[in-house]
Design a protein around this motif. Structure first.
Motif, PDB file in Angstrom:
ATOM      1  N   MET A 229       0.853  -1.168   0.000  1.00  0.00           N
ATOM      2  CA  MET A 229       0.000   0.000   0.000  1.00  0.00           C
ATOM      3  C   MET A 229       0.903   1.235   0.000  1.00  0.00           C
ATOM      4  O   MET A 229       1.785   1.347   0.842  1.00  0.00           O
ATOM      5  CB  MET A 229      -0.889  -0.030   1.255  1.00  0.00           C
ATOM      6  CG  MET A 229      -1.824   1.147   1.376  1.00  0.00           C
ATOM      7  SD  MET A 229      -2.882   1.100   2.856  1.00  0.00           S
ATOM      8  CE  MET A 229      -3.844  -0.351   2.613  1.00  0.00           C
ATOM      9  N   PRO A 230       0.675   2.208  -0.910  1.00  0.00           N
ATOM     10  CA  PRO A 230       1.480   3.422  -0.931  1.00  0.00           C
ATOM     11  C   PRO A 230       1.366   4.162   0.394  1.00  0.00           C
ATOM     12  O   PRO A 230       0.360   4.090   1.087  1.00  0.00           O
ATOM     13  CB  PRO A 230       0.868   4.242  -2.078  1.00  0.00           C
ATOM     14  CG  PRO A 230       0.128   3.264  -2.916  1.00  0.00           C
ATOM     15  CD  PRO A 230      -0.286   2.157  -2.003  1.00  0.00           C
ATOM     16  N   SER A 231       2.420   4.923   0.714  1.00  0.00           N
ATOM     17  CA  SER A 231       2.490   5.617   1.998  1.00  0.00           C
ATOM     18  C   SER A 231       1.295   6.537   2.228  1.00  0.00           C
ATOM     19  O   SER A 231       0.722   6.556   3.309  1.00  0.00           O
ATOM     20  CB  SER A 231       3.789   6.405   2.084  1.00  0.00           C
ATOM     21  OG  SER A 231       3.879   7.040   3.328  1.00  0.00           O
ATOM     22  N   ASN A 232       0.902   7.324   1.240  1.00  0.00           N
ATOM     23  CA  ASN A 232      -0.230   8.241   1.412  1.00  0.00           C
ATOM     24  C   ASN A 232      -1.520   7.482   1.690  1.00  0.00           C
ATOM     25  O   ASN A 232      -2.316   7.883   2.534  1.00  0.00           O
ATOM     26  CB  ASN A 232      -0.402   9.128   0.168  1.00  0.00           C
ATOM     27  CG  ASN A 232       0.628  10.239   0.126  1.00  0.00           C
ATOM     28  OD1 ASN A 232       1.282  10.517   1.130  1.00  0.00           O
ATOM     29  ND2 ASN A 232       0.772  10.858  -1.019  1.00  0.00           N
ATOM     30  N   ALA A 233      -1.735   6.379   0.967  1.00  0.00           N
ATOM     31  CA  ALA A 233      -2.941   5.581   1.184  1.00  0.00           C
ATOM     32  C   ALA A 233      -2.932   4.990   2.590  1.00  0.00           C
ATOM     33  O   ALA A 233      -3.961   4.938   3.259  1.00  0.00           O
ATOM     34  CB  ALA A 233      -3.044   4.474   0.145  1.00  0.00           C
TER      35      ALA A 233
ATOM     36  N   LYS B  91      -5.141   6.799  24.766  1.00  0.00           N
ATOM     37  CA  LYS B  91      -3.735   7.091  24.485  1.00  0.00           C
ATOM     38  C   LYS B  91      -3.485   6.788  23.022  1.00  0.00           C
ATOM     39  O   LYS B  91      -4.026   5.819  22.482  1.00  0.00           O
ATOM     40  CB  LYS B  91      -2.819   6.248  25.369  1.00  0.00           C
ATOM     41  CG  LYS B  91      -2.933   6.592  26.831  1.00  0.00           C
ATOM     42  CD  LYS B  91      -2.023   5.728  27.670  1.00  0.00           C
ATOM     43  CE  LYS B  91      -2.232   6.050  29.134  1.00  0.00           C
ATOM     44  NZ  LYS B  91      -1.548   5.110  29.998  1.00  0.00           N
ATOM     45  N   TRP B  92      -2.650   7.611  22.392  1.00  0.00           N
ATOM     46  CA  TRP B  92      -2.401   7.476  20.965  1.00  0.00           C
ATOM     47  C   TRP B  92      -0.937   7.186  20.697  1.00  0.00           C
ATOM     48  O   TRP B  92      -0.062   7.655  21.410  1.00  0.00           O
ATOM     49  CB  TRP B  92      -2.809   8.757  20.235  1.00  0.00           C
ATOM     50  CG  TRP B  92      -4.278   8.995  20.339  1.00  0.00           C
ATOM     51  CD1 TRP B  92      -4.916   9.787  21.256  1.00  0.00           C
ATOM     52  CD2 TRP B  92      -5.295   8.422  19.532  1.00  0.00           C
ATOM     53  NE1 TRP B  92      -6.268   9.733  21.058  1.00  0.00           N
ATOM     54  CE2 TRP B  92      -6.531   8.909  19.999  1.00  0.00           C
ATOM     55  CE3 TRP B  92      -5.275   7.547  18.457  1.00  0.00           C
ATOM     56  CZ2 TRP B  92      -7.736   8.544  19.431  1.00  0.00           C
ATOM     57  CZ3 TRP B  92      -6.482   7.180  17.878  1.00  0.00           C
ATOM     58  CH2 TRP B  92      -7.693   7.687  18.368  1.00  0.00           C
ATOM     59  N   ASP B  93      -0.692   6.413  19.648  1.00  0.00           N
ATOM     60  CA  ASP B  93       0.646   6.102  19.189  1.00  0.00           C
ATOM     61  C   ASP B  93       0.768   6.654  17.771  1.00  0.00           C
ATOM     62  O   ASP B  93      -0.207   6.694  17.032  1.00  0.00           O
ATOM     63  CB  ASP B  93       0.847   4.587  19.194  1.00  0.00           C
ATOM     64  CG  ASP B  93       2.279   4.181  18.937  1.00  0.00           C
ATOM     65  OD1 ASP B  93       3.181   4.994  19.199  1.00  0.00           O
ATOM     66  OD2 ASP B  93       2.486   3.050  18.464  1.00  0.00           O
ATOM     67  N   GLY B  94       1.960   7.063  17.382  1.00  0.00           N
ATOM     68  CA  GLY B  94       2.173   7.577  16.037  1.00  0.00           C
ATOM     69  C   GLY B  94       2.039   9.090  15.998  1.00  0.00           C
ATOM     70  O   GLY B  94       2.026   9.767  17.020  1.00  0.00           O
ATOM     71  N   ASP B  95       1.928   9.613  14.783  1.00  0.00           N
ATOM     72  CA  ASP B  95       1.805  11.054  14.606  1.00  0.00           C
ATOM     73  C   ASP B  95       0.965  11.347  13.367  1.00  0.00           C
ATOM     74  O   ASP B  95       0.532  10.439  12.661  1.00  0.00           O
ATOM     75  CB  ASP B  95       3.194  11.706  14.502  1.00  0.00           C
ATOM     76  CG  ASP B  95       4.047  11.106  13.402  1.00  0.00           C
ATOM     77  OD1 ASP B  95       3.504  10.812  12.316  1.00  0.00           O
ATOM     78  OD2 ASP B  95       5.256  10.946  13.611  1.00  0.00           O
ATOM     79  N   ASP B  96       0.735  12.638  13.107  1.00  0.00           N
ATOM     80  CA  ASP B  96      -0.105  13.023  11.977  1.00  0.00           C
ATOM     81  C   ASP B  96       0.547  12.709  10.635  1.00  0.00           C
ATOM     82  O   ASP B  96      -0.141  12.541   9.638  1.00  0.00           O
ATOM     83  CB  ASP B  96      -0.450  14.511  12.055  1.00  0.00           C
ATOM     84  CG  ASP B  96      -1.400  14.803  13.210  1.00  0.00           C
ATOM     85  OD1 ASP B  96      -2.110  13.879  13.640  1.00  0.00           O
ATOM     86  OD2 ASP B  96      -1.420  15.952  13.679  1.00  0.00           O
ATOM     87  N   VAL B  97       1.864  12.598  10.605  1.00  0.00           N
ATOM     88  CA  VAL B  97       2.562  12.304   9.363  1.00  0.00           C
ATOM     89  C   VAL B  97       2.451  10.821   9.024  1.00  0.00           C
ATOM     90  O   VAL B  97       2.163  10.435   7.894  1.00  0.00           O
ATOM     91  CB  VAL B  97       4.051  12.732   9.445  1.00  0.00           C
ATOM     92  CG1 VAL B  97       4.808  12.294   8.207  1.00  0.00           C
ATOM     93  CG2 VAL B  97       4.158  14.232   9.652  1.00  0.00           C
ATOM     94  N   HIS B  98       2.684   9.957  10.006  1.00  0.00           N
ATOM     95  CA  HIS B  98       2.712   8.507   9.777  1.00  0.00           C
ATOM     96  C   HIS B  98       1.415   7.817  10.171  1.00  0.00           C
ATOM     97  O   HIS B  98       1.282   6.616  10.003  1.00  0.00           O
ATOM     98  CB  HIS B  98       3.878   7.882  10.549  1.00  0.00           C
ATOM     99  CG  HIS B  98       5.198   8.416  10.115  1.00  0.00           C
ATOM    100  ND1 HIS B  98       5.838   9.420  10.802  1.00  0.00           N
ATOM    101  CD2 HIS B  98       5.961   8.128   9.043  1.00  0.00           C
ATOM    102  CE1 HIS B  98       6.968   9.709  10.184  1.00  0.00           C
ATOM    103  NE2 HIS B  98       7.069   8.937   9.111  1.00  0.00           N
TER     104      HIS B  98
END
Length: 118
Positions: free
Chosen positions: A1-5, A24-31
């Motif tokens: 799957m492409p990164s944007n998708a 609680k959240w893991d990750g960020d808005d970019v990934h």
């Protein structure tokens, strides 16, 4: 799957998750962000108690609401009276042993029927 998708899918899944003030959240808005899941055991006997003296009508293809099942907590809410409810994903099996299960997502489950999973 492409990164944007992949990022769009992660954001949609986060948007579909029941958010609690304590999620609680893991990750960020970019990934992409996803709720942190904590393993628990859900006591189905305590969550779905039978009324004392209730007559039994065995339905072999029904849901097996006995024992404990694995669950995943990703948030919680307090009730007006001070009880806590976990936001839980878990599965219930059918009594006839079929492989398919009922998948329950974002269910409010009283903490007294949950215990940490080892």
């Amino acid at each position: 799957m492409p990164s944007n998708a992949h990022n769009e899918l992660s954001l949609r899944q986060a948007a579909m998750t029941l958010h609690s003030p304590f999620t609680k959240w893991d990750g960020d808005d970019v990934h992409g962000r996803r709720a942190v899941l904590t393993g628990v055991s859900v006591s189905l006997d305590r969550l779905f108690p039978r009324r004392p003296g209730a007559e039994r009508h065995v339905i072999a293809t029904g849901l097996d609401l006995t024992g404990e099942v694995r669950g995943r907590v990703h948030g919680r809410f307090p009730s007006l009276e001070g009880d806590w409810l976990g936001v839980v994903n878990y599965e219930i099996s059918y009594a006839d042993g079929r492989r398919a299960q009922l998948h329950l997502v974002d269910q409010l489950v009283p903490f007294h029927v949950l215990r940490p999973r080892e």
